[in-house]
Design a protein around this motif. Structure first.
Motif, PDB file in Angstrom:
ATOM      1  N   THR A   1       0.839  -1.196   0.000  1.00 43.09           N
ATOM      2  CA  THR A   1       0.000   0.000   0.000  1.00 43.09           C
ATOM      3  C   THR A   1       0.872   1.244   0.000  1.00 43.09           C
ATOM      4  O   THR A   1       1.967   1.248   0.582  1.00 43.09           O
ATOM      5  CB  THR A   1      -0.939   0.024   1.225  1.00 43.09           C
ATOM      6  OG1 THR A   1      -1.749   1.199   1.178  1.00 43.09           O
ATOM      7  CG2 THR A   1      -0.165   0.027   2.529  1.00 43.09           C
ATOM      8  N   VAL A   2       0.417   2.285  -0.660  1.00 40.62           N
ATOM      9  CA  VAL A   2       1.071   3.595  -0.637  1.00 40.62           C
ATOM     10  C   VAL A   2      -0.008   4.654  -0.465  1.00 40.62           C
ATOM     11  O   VAL A   2      -1.187   4.416  -0.776  1.00 40.62           O
ATOM     12  CB  VAL A   2       1.879   3.876  -1.924  1.00 40.62           C
ATOM     13  CG1 VAL A   2       3.056   2.904  -2.049  1.00 40.62           C
ATOM     14  CG2 VAL A   2       0.995   3.790  -3.155  1.00 40.62           C
TER      15      VAL A   2
ATOM     16  N   GLY B   1     -13.057   5.822   7.610  1.00 39.58           N
ATOM     17  CA  GLY B   1     -12.839   5.938   6.186  1.00 39.58           C
ATOM     18  C   GLY B   1     -13.861   5.230   5.321  1.00 39.58           C
ATOM     19  O   GLY B   1     -14.630   4.380   5.785  1.00 39.58           O
ATOM     20  N   LEU B   2     -13.845   5.601   4.048  1.00 42.69           N
ATOM     21  CA  LEU B   2     -14.666   4.992   3.011  1.00 42.69           C
ATOM     22  C   LEU B   2     -13.775   4.675   1.815  1.00 42.69           C
ATOM     23  O   LEU B   2     -12.700   5.253   1.655  1.00 42.69           O
ATOM     24  CB  LEU B   2     -15.788   5.942   2.568  1.00 42.69           C
ATOM     25  CG  LEU B   2     -16.817   6.360   3.614  1.00 42.69           C
ATOM     26  CD1 LEU B   2     -17.701   7.464   3.055  1.00 42.69           C
ATOM     27  CD2 LEU B   2     -17.656   5.165   4.044  1.00 42.69           C
ATOM     28  N   GLY B   3     -14.242   3.759   0.985  1.00 45.81           N
ATOM     29  CA  GLY B   3     -13.469   3.438  -0.200  1.00 45.81           C
ATOM     30  C   GLY B   3     -14.169   2.422  -1.070  1.00 45.81           C
ATOM     31  O   GLY B   3     -15.376   2.181  -0.938  1.00 45.81           O
ATOM     32  N   ALA B   4     -13.401   1.811  -1.952  1.00 46.17           N
ATOM     33  CA  ALA B   4     -13.958   0.817  -2.868  1.00 46.17           C
ATOM     34  C   ALA B   4     -12.887  -0.197  -3.244  1.00 46.17           C
ATOM     35  O   ALA B   4     -11.703   0.140  -3.329  1.00 46.17           O
ATOM     36  CB  ALA B   4     -14.499   1.486  -4.125  1.00 46.17           C
TER      37      ALA B   4
ATOM     38  N   ARG C   1      -9.107  -6.749  -6.366  1.00 49.15           N
ATOM     39  CA  ARG C   1      -7.680  -6.674  -6.031  1.00 49.15           C
ATOM     40  C   ARG C   1      -7.277  -5.293  -5.524  1.00 49.15           C
ATOM     41  O   ARG C   1      -6.661  -5.161  -4.476  1.00 49.15           O
ATOM     42  CB  ARG C   1      -6.818  -7.042  -7.250  1.00 49.15           C
ATOM     43  CG  ARG C   1      -6.946  -8.487  -7.694  1.00 49.15           C
ATOM     44  CD  ARG C   1      -6.391  -9.433  -6.658  1.00 49.15           C
ATOM     45  NE  ARG C   1      -6.460 -10.826  -7.104  1.00 49.15           N
ATOM     46  CZ  ARG C   1      -6.088 -11.860  -6.356  1.00 49.15           C
ATOM     47  NH1 ARG C   1      -5.635 -11.657  -5.138  1.00 49.15           N
ATOM     48  NH2 ARG C   1      -6.189 -13.096  -6.818  1.00 49.15           N
ATOM     49  N   TRP C   2      -7.637  -4.273  -6.292  1.00 43.20           N
ATOM     50  CA  TRP C   2      -7.241  -2.907  -5.945  1.00 43.20           C
ATOM     51  C   TRP C   2      -8.210  -2.318  -4.926  1.00 43.20           C
ATOM     52  O   TRP C   2      -9.412  -2.460  -5.061  1.00 43.20           O
ATOM     53  CB  TRP C   2      -7.217  -2.023  -7.190  1.00 43.20           C
ATOM     54  CG  TRP C   2      -6.153  -2.406  -8.180  1.00 43.20           C
ATOM     55  CD1 TRP C   2      -6.311  -3.217  -9.264  1.00 43.20           C
ATOM     56  CD2 TRP C   2      -4.783  -2.015  -8.156  1.00 43.20           C
ATOM     57  NE1 TRP C   2      -5.121  -3.352  -9.933  1.00 43.20           N
ATOM     58  CE2 TRP C   2      -4.155  -2.618  -9.275  1.00 43.20           C
ATOM     59  CE3 TRP C   2      -4.022  -1.201  -7.322  1.00 43.20           C
ATOM     60  CZ2 TRP C   2      -2.810  -2.435  -9.562  1.00 43.20           C
ATOM     61  CZ3 TRP C   2      -2.679  -1.017  -7.599  1.00 43.20           C
ATOM     62  CH2 TRP C   2      -2.084  -1.620  -8.702  1.00 43.20           C
ATOM     63  N   GLN C   3      -7.667  -1.651  -3.920  1.00 45.04           N
ATOM     64  CA  GLN C   3      -8.504  -0.967  -2.939  1.00 45.04           C
ATOM     65  C   GLN C   3      -8.054   0.483  -2.810  1.00 45.04           C
ATOM     66  O   GLN C   3      -6.874   0.752  -2.553  1.00 45.04           O
ATOM     67  CB  GLN C   3      -8.441  -1.667  -1.579  1.00 45.04           C
ATOM     68  CG  GLN C   3      -9.067  -3.055  -1.604  1.00 45.04           C
ATOM     69  CD  GLN C   3      -9.219  -3.666  -0.228  1.00 45.04           C
ATOM     70  OE1 GLN C   3      -8.729  -3.127   0.760  1.00 45.04           O
ATOM     71  NE2 GLN C   3      -9.905  -4.800  -0.155  1.00 45.04           N
ATOM     72  N   VAL C   4      -8.996   1.389  -3.018  1.00 38.87           N
ATOM     73  CA  VAL C   4      -8.748   2.824  -2.893  1.00 38.87           C
ATOM     74  C   VAL C   4      -9.583   3.338  -1.730  1.00 38.87           C
ATOM     75  O   VAL C   4     -10.804   3.149  -1.707  1.00 38.87           O
ATOM     76  CB  VAL C   4      -9.118   3.574  -4.184  1.00 38.87           C
ATOM     77  CG1 VAL C   4      -8.847   5.063  -4.028  1.00 38.87           C
ATOM     78  CG2 VAL C   4      -8.345   3.011  -5.369  1.00 38.87           C
TER      79      VAL C   4
ATOM     80  N   ALA D   1      -4.087   0.261  -2.288  1.00 36.84           N
ATOM     81  CA  ALA D   1      -3.492  -1.032  -1.929  1.00 36.84           C
ATOM     82  C   ALA D   1      -3.820  -2.064  -2.999  1.00 36.84           C
ATOM     83  O   ALA D   1      -4.864  -1.975  -3.653  1.00 36.84           O
ATOM     84  CB  ALA D   1      -4.006  -1.503  -0.578  1.00 36.84           C
ATOM     85  N   TYR D   2      -2.935  -3.025  -3.150  1.00 33.96           N
ATOM     86  CA  TYR D   2      -3.180  -4.172  -4.032  1.00 33.96           C
ATOM     87  C   TYR D   2      -3.078  -5.427  -3.186  1.00 33.96           C
ATOM     88  O   TYR D   2      -2.016  -5.739  -2.623  1.00 33.96           O
ATOM     89  CB  TYR D   2      -2.153  -4.230  -5.170  1.00 33.96           C
ATOM     90  CG  TYR D   2      -2.396  -5.369  -6.119  1.00 33.96           C
ATOM     91  CD1 TYR D   2      -3.292  -5.223  -7.185  1.00 33.96           C
ATOM     92  CD2 TYR D   2      -1.746  -6.597  -5.963  1.00 33.96           C
ATOM     93  CE1 TYR D   2      -3.537  -6.263  -8.051  1.00 33.96           C
ATOM     94  CE2 TYR D   2      -1.987  -7.646  -6.840  1.00 33.96           C
ATOM     95  CZ  TYR D   2      -2.882  -7.481  -7.880  1.00 33.96           C
ATOM     96  OH  TYR D   2      -3.130  -8.519  -8.757  1.00 33.96           O
ATOM     97  N   LEU D   3      -4.182  -6.160  -3.050  1.00 35.68           N
ATOM     98  CA  LEU D   3      -4.230  -7.347  -2.200  1.00 35.68           C
ATOM     99  C   LEU D   3      -4.170  -8.614  -3.042  1.00 35.68           C
ATOM    100  O   LEU D   3      -4.923  -8.777  -3.999  1.00 35.68           O
ATOM    101  CB  LEU D   3      -5.512  -7.347  -1.363  1.00 35.68           C
ATOM    102  CG  LEU D   3      -5.703  -6.138  -0.423  1.00 35.68           C
ATOM    103  CD1 LEU D   3      -6.932  -6.353   0.442  1.00 35.68           C
ATOM    104  CD2 LEU D   3      -4.467  -5.900   0.422  1.00 35.68           C
ATOM    105  N   PHE D   4      -3.288  -9.505  -2.659  1.00 32.72           N
ATOM    106  CA  PHE D   4      -3.128 -10.778  -3.379  1.00 32.72           C
ATOM    107  C   PHE D   4      -4.216 -11.775  -2.964  1.00 32.72           C
ATOM    108  O   PHE D   4      -4.757 -11.706  -1.886  1.00 32.72           O
ATOM    109  CB  PHE D   4      -1.753 -11.370  -3.083  1.00 32.72           C
ATOM    110  CG  PHE D   4      -0.625 -10.476  -3.512  1.00 32.72           C
ATOM    111  CD1 PHE D   4      -0.309 -10.348  -4.864  1.00 32.72           C
ATOM    112  CD2 PHE D   4       0.107  -9.759  -2.586  1.00 32.72           C
ATOM    113  CE1 PHE D   4       0.734  -9.541  -5.277  1.00 32.72           C
ATOM    114  CE2 PHE D   4       1.142  -8.935  -2.983  1.00 32.72           C
ATOM    115  CZ  PHE D   4       1.448  -8.831  -4.321  1.00 32.72           C
TER     116      PHE D   4
END
Length: 214
Positions: free
Chosen positions: A37-38, A168-171, A176-179, A211-214
């Motif tokens: 994550t960055v 927080g909120l996000g999608a 795979r990708w989480q913002v 973030a990118y989750l495997f």
């Protein structure tokens, strides 16, 4: 400069968070994922008496590992992580004689943390297959910051760590990708002035992370 020990509030909250994770861990059906994550943030230091000097927000950043443990069928889980995070603000200390007499002017107060978020997370996945493209996320809970470095300033004392409440909120995109976007409200002091009584500041930050989750 030696760091002070983490406050009893932070220690107590950390123990409570570990107990919470341990309570959920035995669930064999839980799905655990992790990945890099960055992020960037708009950070500030909120003083008890802000009229004493002007404080400007600054840009911060973070990088590390994000993880989630979700429980299928109910949409709830735990949001975890371990990452480096830089916070702080710009302090116009030269506005007051108490600090300008020490040769201080406009000073960048940078605080470097090893952050450990432990949040309750909800992910809405009952959208007739559309969740495989985009799934909304909401989360809230404590984030523990362990101070690993800071800018040098002879007028300030730094706490060894802090406790913040993050919302927080996000999608999740393509599973795979989480913002995510969040606000971290510091509830313990991060630093305080040496020559003034009860003049301390707490962290405040708006965060945007990918973030990118495997």
């Amino acid at each position: 400069m030696k760091h002070k020990l983490i406050s009893p509030v932070v220690r107590t909250a950390l123990v409570a968070a570990v107990i919470m994770v341990a309570a959920f861990a035995p669930k064999a059906s839980a799905q655990f994922r992790y990945g890099p994550t960055v992020g960037i943030s708009l950070t500030n230091l909120n003083f008890k008496q802000p009229e004493i000097m002007t404080v400007d927000k600054t840009i911060g950043y973070s990088a590390g590992i994000a993880a989630e443990m979700m429980f299928p069928g109910i949409g709830f889980g735990i949001d975890l992580g371990l990452y480096y995070e830089q916070r702080g603000a710009k302090l116009h200390m030269g506005e007051r004689l108490i600090w300008s007499s020490q040769g201080l002017g406009t000073e960048r107060a940078a605080l470097h943390y090893l952050a450990l978020p432990i949040h309750l997370r909800f992910k809405y996945t009952r959208m007739n297959g559309f969740e495989e493209k985009i799934a909304p996320i909401a989360f809230a809970g404590p984030t523990f910051g362990f101070l690993v470095g800071h800018s040098k300033n002879p007028a300030l004392d730094y706490a060894g760590g802090d406790l913040g409440l993050e919302f927080g909120l996000g999608a999740e995109i393509l599973q795979r990708w989480q913002v995510t976007a969040s606000y971290n409200l510091g509830v313990t002091y991060a630093l305080k002035a040496k020559l003034l009584t009860n003049y301390s500041a707490r962290n405040r930050s708006w965060n945007l992370r990918v973030a990118y989750l495997f």
